[in-house]
Write a protein that holds these residues in place. Structure first.
Motif, PDB file in Angstrom:
ATOM      1  N   ASP A  22       0.901  -1.213   0.013  1.00  0.00           N
ATOM      2  CA  ASP A  22       0.009   0.030  -0.098  1.00  0.00           C
ATOM      3  C   ASP A  22       0.927   1.254  -0.059  1.00  0.00           C
ATOM      4  OD1 ASP A  22      -2.215  -1.656   0.180  1.00  0.00           O
ATOM      5  OD2 ASP A  22      -2.619  -1.389   2.055  1.00  0.00           O
ATOM      6  N   ALA A  23       2.039   1.188   0.653  1.00  0.00           N
ATOM      7  CA  ALA A  23       2.783   2.307   0.501  1.00  0.00           C
ATOM      8  C   ALA A  23       3.342   2.550  -0.865  1.00  0.00           C
ATOM      9  CB  ALA A  23       3.824   2.045   1.588  1.00  0.00           C
ATOM     10  N   ILE A  24       3.711   1.535  -1.550  1.00  0.00           N
ATOM     11  CA  ILE A  24       4.199   1.601  -2.984  1.00  0.00           C
ATOM     12  C   ILE A  24       3.268   2.418  -3.717  1.00  0.00           C
ATOM     13  CG2 ILE A  24       5.031   0.264  -5.045  1.00  0.00           C
ATOM     14  CD1 ILE A  24       6.156  -1.608  -3.147  1.00  0.00           C
ATOM     15  N   ARG A  25       1.947   1.928  -3.541  1.00  0.00           N
ATOM     16  CA  ARG A  25       0.629   2.394  -4.267  1.00  0.00           C
ATOM     17  C   ARG A  25       0.746   4.050  -4.264  1.00  0.00           C
ATOM     18  NH1 ARG A  25      -4.083   1.239  -0.911  1.00  0.00           N
ATOM     19  NH2 ARG A  25      -3.096   2.697   0.269  1.00  0.00           N
ATOM     20  N   ASP A  26       0.783   4.358  -2.749  1.00  0.00           N
ATOM     21  CA  ASP A  26       0.648   5.889  -2.349  1.00  0.00           C
ATOM     22  C   ASP A  26       1.713   6.631  -2.917  1.00  0.00           C
ATOM     23  OD1 ASP A  26      -1.636   4.972  -0.926  1.00  0.00           O
ATOM     24  OD2 ASP A  26      -0.798   5.185   0.777  1.00  0.00           O
ATOM     25  N   PHE A  27       2.838   6.143  -2.671  1.00  0.00           N
ATOM     26  CA  PHE A  27       4.191   6.652  -3.338  1.00  0.00           C
ATOM     27  C   PHE A  27       4.040   7.094  -5.030  1.00  0.00           C
ATOM     28  CE2 PHE A  27       8.719   6.841  -4.680  1.00  0.00           C
ATOM     29  CZ  PHE A  27       9.110   7.882  -4.189  1.00  0.00           C
ATOM     30  N   LEU A  28       3.555   6.062  -5.532  1.00  0.00           N
ATOM     31  CA  LEU A  28       3.305   6.157  -7.149  1.00  0.00           C
ATOM     32  C   LEU A  28       2.345   7.168  -7.225  1.00  0.00           C
ATOM     33  CD1 LEU A  28       3.736   2.748  -8.456  1.00  0.00           C
ATOM     34  CD2 LEU A  28       5.305   4.398  -8.123  1.00  0.00           C
ATOM     35  N   ALA A  29       1.228   7.153  -6.371  1.00  0.00           N
ATOM     36  CA  ALA A  29       0.018   8.129  -6.527  1.00  0.00           C
ATOM     37  C   ALA A  29       0.360   9.562  -6.335  1.00  0.00           C
ATOM     38  CB  ALA A  29      -1.039   7.886  -5.450  1.00  0.00           C
ATOM     39  N   ILE A  30       1.457   9.961  -5.793  1.00  0.00           N
ATOM     40  CA  ILE A  30       1.731  11.243  -6.025  1.00  0.00           C
ATOM     41  C   ILE A  30       2.620  11.630  -7.030  1.00  0.00           C
ATOM     42  CG2 ILE A  30       1.856  11.721  -3.028  1.00  0.00           C
ATOM     43  CD1 ILE A  30       4.732  11.539  -3.214  1.00  0.00           C
ATOM     44  N   HIS A  31       3.269  10.691  -7.751  1.00  0.00           N
ATOM     45  CA  HIS A  31       3.463  10.966  -9.188  1.00  0.00           C
ATOM     46  C   HIS A  31       2.415  11.452  -9.911  1.00  0.00           C
ATOM     47  CE1 HIS A  31       6.691   8.285  -7.196  1.00  0.00           C
ATOM     48  NE2 HIS A  31       7.551   8.602  -8.535  1.00  0.00           N
ATOM     49  N   TYR A  32       1.223  10.834  -9.880  1.00  0.00           N
ATOM     50  CA  TYR A  32       0.294  11.249 -10.730  1.00  0.00           C
ATOM     51  C   TYR A  32      -0.581  12.494 -10.335  1.00  0.00           C
ATOM     52  CZ  TYR A  32       0.844   7.006 -13.459  1.00  0.00           C
ATOM     53  OH  TYR A  32       1.275   5.915 -14.446  1.00  0.00           O
ATOM     54  N   ARG A  33      -0.839  12.512  -8.955  1.00  0.00           N
ATOM     55  CA  ARG A  33      -1.514  13.679  -8.483  1.00  0.00           C
ATOM     56  C   ARG A  33      -0.657  14.873  -8.812  1.00  0.00           C
ATOM     57  NH1 ARG A  33      -5.371  13.574  -4.144  1.00  0.00           N
ATOM     58  NH2 ARG A  33      -5.605  15.582  -3.332  1.00  0.00           N
ATOM     59  N   ALA A  82      -2.305  11.336   3.069  1.00  0.00           N
ATOM     60  CA  ALA A  82      -3.015  12.420   3.048  1.00  0.00           C
ATOM     61  C   ALA A  82      -2.409  13.520   4.268  1.00  0.00           C
ATOM     62  CB  ALA A  82      -4.333  12.402   3.517  1.00  0.00           C
ATOM     63  N   ASP A  83      -1.908  12.759   5.662  1.00  0.00           N
ATOM     64  CA  ASP A  83      -1.430  13.792   6.669  1.00  0.00           C
ATOM     65  C   ASP A  83      -0.239  14.338   6.312  1.00  0.00           C
ATOM     66  OD1 ASP A  83      -3.837  13.278   7.987  1.00  0.00           O
ATOM     67  OD2 ASP A  83      -2.913  11.955   9.544  1.00  0.00           O
ATOM     68  N   PHE A  84       0.535  13.432   5.808  1.00  0.00           N
ATOM     69  CA  PHE A  84       2.128  14.004   5.318  1.00  0.00           C
ATOM     70  C   PHE A  84       1.838  15.171   4.413  1.00  0.00           C
ATOM     71  CE2 PHE A  84       5.479  13.485   2.459  1.00  0.00           C
ATOM     72  CZ  PHE A  84       6.750  13.805   3.217  1.00  0.00           C
ATOM     73  N   LEU A 127       4.787   9.759   7.905  1.00  0.00           N
ATOM     74  CA  LEU A 127       4.663   8.623   6.914  1.00  0.00           C
ATOM     75  C   LEU A 127       4.163   7.542   7.314  1.00  0.00           C
ATOM     76  CD1 LEU A 127       8.488   9.376   5.136  1.00  0.00           C
ATOM     77  CD2 LEU A 127       6.224   9.850   4.221  1.00  0.00           C
ATOM     78  N   PRO A 128       3.411   6.829   6.555  1.00  0.00           N
ATOM     79  CA  PRO A 128       2.852   5.646   6.839  1.00  0.00           C
ATOM     80  C   PRO A 128       3.721   4.344   7.045  1.00  0.00           C
ATOM     81  CG  PRO A 128       2.327   6.133   4.583  1.00  0.00           C
ATOM     82  CD  PRO A 128       3.061   7.107   5.054  1.00  0.00           C
ATOM     83  N   THR A 129       3.497   3.531   7.867  1.00  0.00           N
ATOM     84  CA  THR A 129       4.156   2.079   8.043  1.00  0.00           C
ATOM     85  C   THR A 129       4.309   1.708   6.694  1.00  0.00           C
ATOM     86  OG1 THR A 129       2.726   1.803   9.862  1.00  0.00           O
ATOM     87  CG2 THR A 129       4.288   0.192   9.555  1.00  0.00           C
ATOM     88  N   GLY A 130       5.571   1.072   6.431  1.00  0.00           N
ATOM     89  CA  GLY A 130       5.581   0.523   5.341  1.00  0.00           C
ATOM     90  C   GLY A 130       6.277   1.493   4.191  1.00  0.00           C
ATOM     91  N   GLY A 149      12.897  10.076  -0.440  1.00  0.00           N
ATOM     92  CA  GLY A 149      12.055   9.668  -1.678  1.00  0.00           C
ATOM     93  C   GLY A 149      10.834  10.548  -1.794  1.00  0.00           C
ATOM     94  N   TYR A 150      10.403  10.697  -1.035  1.00  0.00           N
ATOM     95  CA  TYR A 150       8.860  11.643  -1.082  1.00  0.00           C
ATOM     96  C   TYR A 150       9.453  13.131  -0.961  1.00  0.00           C
ATOM     97  CZ  TYR A 150       6.735   7.294   0.804  1.00  0.00           C
ATOM     98  OH  TYR A 150       6.159   6.101   1.198  1.00  0.00           O
ATOM     99  N   LEU A 151      10.450  13.494  -0.493  1.00  0.00           N
ATOM    100  CA  LEU A 151      10.714  14.847  -0.836  1.00  0.00           C
ATOM    101  C   LEU A 151      11.336  15.018  -2.242  1.00  0.00           C
ATOM    102  CD1 LEU A 151      12.291  15.791   2.460  1.00  0.00           C
ATOM    103  CD2 LEU A 151      10.072  16.023   1.916  1.00  0.00           C
ATOM    104  N   ALA A 152      12.030  14.057  -2.824  1.00  0.00           N
ATOM    105  CA  ALA A 152      12.472  14.085  -4.109  1.00  0.00           C
ATOM    106  C   ALA A 152      11.683  14.208  -5.177  1.00  0.00           C
ATOM    107  CB  ALA A 152      13.466  12.861  -4.252  1.00  0.00           C
ATOM    108  N   LEU A 153      10.185  13.639  -4.903  1.00  0.00           N
ATOM    109  CA  LEU A 153       9.309  13.871  -5.886  1.00  0.00           C
ATOM    110  C   LEU A 153       8.453  14.994  -5.423  1.00  0.00           C
ATOM    111  CD1 LEU A 153       7.987  12.004  -7.991  1.00  0.00           C
ATOM    112  CD2 LEU A 153       9.950  10.847  -6.995  1.00  0.00           C
ATOM    113  N   LEU A 154       8.230  15.529  -4.468  1.00  0.00           N
ATOM    114  CA  LEU A 154       7.588  16.690  -4.276  1.00  0.00           C
ATOM    115  C   LEU A 154       8.315  18.143  -4.573  1.00  0.00           C
ATOM    116  CD1 LEU A 154       6.029  15.753  -0.955  1.00  0.00           C
ATOM    117  CD2 LEU A 154       4.907  15.864  -3.080  1.00  0.00           C
TER     118      LEU A 154
END
Ligand SMILES: Cc1cc2nc3c(=O)[nH]c(=O)nc-3n(C[C@H](O)[C@H](O)[C@H](O)COP(=O)(O)OP(=O)(O)OC[C@H]3O[C@@H](n4cnc5c(N)ncnc54)[C@H](O)[C@@H]3O)c2cc1C
Length: 496
Positions: free
Chosen positions: A374-385, A408-410, A427-430, A438-443
């Protein structure tokens, strides 16, 4: 519940997932009988060509395999990360290093706060990638930066390497097609081959790829779809023999009308593929768009997939790994990394229960593996969003409708505070697969806006500019991928 300790394991599938599972289990439990059955008639998926840093770490540090053998048989190239043609910047790099959360200068804030116009030189690895360089020059030989790289590897060559390593470790490999599964209550009792052979084991690993022979067909475990976050479901794949193109030390991810295209760098071959949503574009139009950007592309083929995971990966005496356990599009090339995580957790489960997994341990395994999917799903989701690059109907829909799940909270915290390291706690578990960086690199790469609580002083800007200039100058003096490959084939080279 297992009534006695596991003594034998049968892995169904000889793709990268099955072979790596067999090798890892056999290395960790040398007294176990581990066998692989796979069908050369059915073959393997034949794609899966980029890795993250977890993969080399697993092969060489955990399994103790020889890097020299790996380079000679699998013939990989190094991958320092991704180059994104994504969002409003001309491009940005997502490396496996700590580009944005680091504080290696006298600056009061983390580096992410200073990346305004360009973030190319935010650390040495990113600066290397930005100049198509791979590693610093140590007198003609590469000074390999530990923890900075994954690989690009052709699927068939990886499989050849893993088969040799499996046999050397005492894993038996047989070629047969399984046509029936014999059940005993909720457990699998045996696999029956088309040649009439009956294969028993205490634990079965389902690595049969998209066919999911055991977890899906035999056990009927429900599928959890990711279709509210990830809208793509096909890829058109092709490539061409390399001629004069330099070997780039990264995978390229390029925004396309109804999805995105990868470019993966093998030594002699350039692999291109366009991942798209069949609801937004036809196969023919996707092919035309890919060929339009890459006129040299040869034959193409379409692969269909669905994004999601099975509800539980460990059911009865069956554990699913690889594509049979779940699948997401290869935007971050996470499949082999997720596989490594699954195998490590599985190893811990078997160690701590003395090879007799309890119900509560199996439940915990399922929870942990589900969380990483699920964490992979959400990480990919921000690429699209947050990708504002194109204004096609597909991308408008992505920006409007992509669900970001547990992030959402992050994301709300980022919008208010920017790339503060404090965000790690949200960041969520997982999410360890990517880490805060990784999240910062994308944002930051996509210039997702955040409220700034003041601007950098002149002095801060000077320190940042000096730091970036030093990274850029070091990168310029470094070696290309081709130079590094030549150097590691020289008789004087020694792998560490
Ligand atoms: C378009 C695309 C791009 C990808 N890119 C990446 C990437 O960049 N990085 C990455 O890590 N991953 C990527 N992947 C995922 C990649 O496919 C997997 O990482 C990896 O190859 C694992 O595959 P597998 O072993 O699970 O399945 P497969 O390779 O499909 O292997 C399945 C095995 O099961 C056997 N089998 C199945 N049914 C039977 C039966 N009835 N009897 C006997 N044997 C049977 C087959 O013969 C085969 O040996 C990508 C996938 C796709 C679709």
């Amino acid at each position: 519940m297992f009534s006695r300790p596991i003594g034998s394991i049968l892995v169904l599938g000889g793709g990268s997932a099955g072979l790596l599972a067999a090798l890892t289990l056999r290395r960790r439990f040398p007294a176990l009988e581990v066998r692989v059955v796979r069908s050369t008639d059915l073959g393997t998926i034949g794609v899966g060509e980029g890795t993250t840093v977890l993969f080399p770490e697993h092969l060489f540090r955990h399994l103790g395999l020889s890097m020299a053998d790996f380079f000679s048989i699998a013939q990989p190239t190094w991958k320092l990360g991704l180059r994104f043609f994504w969002g409003p910047r001309e491009r940005f790099f997502y490396t496996f290093t700590n580009q944005f959360d680091a504080r290696v200068t006298d600056l009061p804030l983390a580096h992410g706060f200073y990346c305004e116009e360009s973030c190319d030189d935010s650390d040495l690895v990113s600066a290397l990638a930005a100049r198509d360089r791979c590693f610093p020059d140590g007198g003609g030989f590469p000074k390999i930066i530990p923890g900075s790289f994954g690989f690009h590897i052709e699927n068939q060559k990886l499989i050849a390497f893993l088969e040799i390593a499996c046999r050397a470790a005492g894993v038996g490999i047989s070629d047969a097609t399984i046509e029936r599964v014999e059940m005993c209550g909720e457990n699998v009792a045996a696999l029956l081959t088309t040649a009439g052979e009956r294969m028993e084991a205490d634990l079965f690993v389902d690595a049969s790829g998209f066919r999911a022979e055991l977890i899906g067909r035999a056990l009927g475990e429900p599928w959890v779809s990711f279709d509210r976050a990830l809208f793509t479901d096909r890829a058109v794949i092709g490539g061409w023999e390399r001629t004069t193109e330099p070997i780039l030390p990264y995978t390229t991810a390029e925004t396309m009308d109804a999805g995105w295209a990868w470019q993966i760098e093998h030594e002699h071959f350039i692999n291109r593929g366009y991942v798209y949503a069949s609801s937004a574009i036809s196969d023919d139009a996707a092919r035309d768009e890919l060929v339009g950007k890459n006129p040299g592309i040869g034959d193409t083929r379409v692969v269909k997939f669905r994004s999601g995971r099975v509800a539980r990966n460990f059911v009865g005496n069956v554990v699913a790994v690889g594509n049979s356990s779940g699948f997401v599009e290869p935007l971050e090339a996470t499949a082999l990394g997720q596989l490594v995580i699954e195998l490590r957790i599985l190893g811990d489960v078997l160690v701590d229960t003395r090879l007799q997994p309890t119900d509560s341990m199996v439940a915990l395994y399922n929870r942990m593996v589900g969380e990483t999917w699920d964490a992979i799903r959400d990480f990919l989701a921000i690429h699209y969003r947050f990708n504002t690059r194109l204004d096609t109907p597909f991308w408008r829909q992505c920006r409007a409708d992509t669900e970001v799940g547990d992030l959402a909270d992050f994301l709300a915290f980022f919008a208010e505070n920017g790339p503060s390291g404090m965000g790690r706690r949200l960041l969520p578990t997982g999410s360890e697969l990517f880490g805060l960086q990784g999240y910062l690199a994308l944002l930051i790469g996509m210039r997702v806006p955040f409220r700034s609580s003041g601007s950098a002083s002149q002095e801060e800007r000077r320190i940042w500019a000096d730091f970036a200039a030093r990274n850029g100058a070091s990168a310029k003096r470094s070696l290309t991928v081709a130079q590094c490959l030549t150097a590691v084939r020289h008789p004087a080279w020694q792998w560490v």
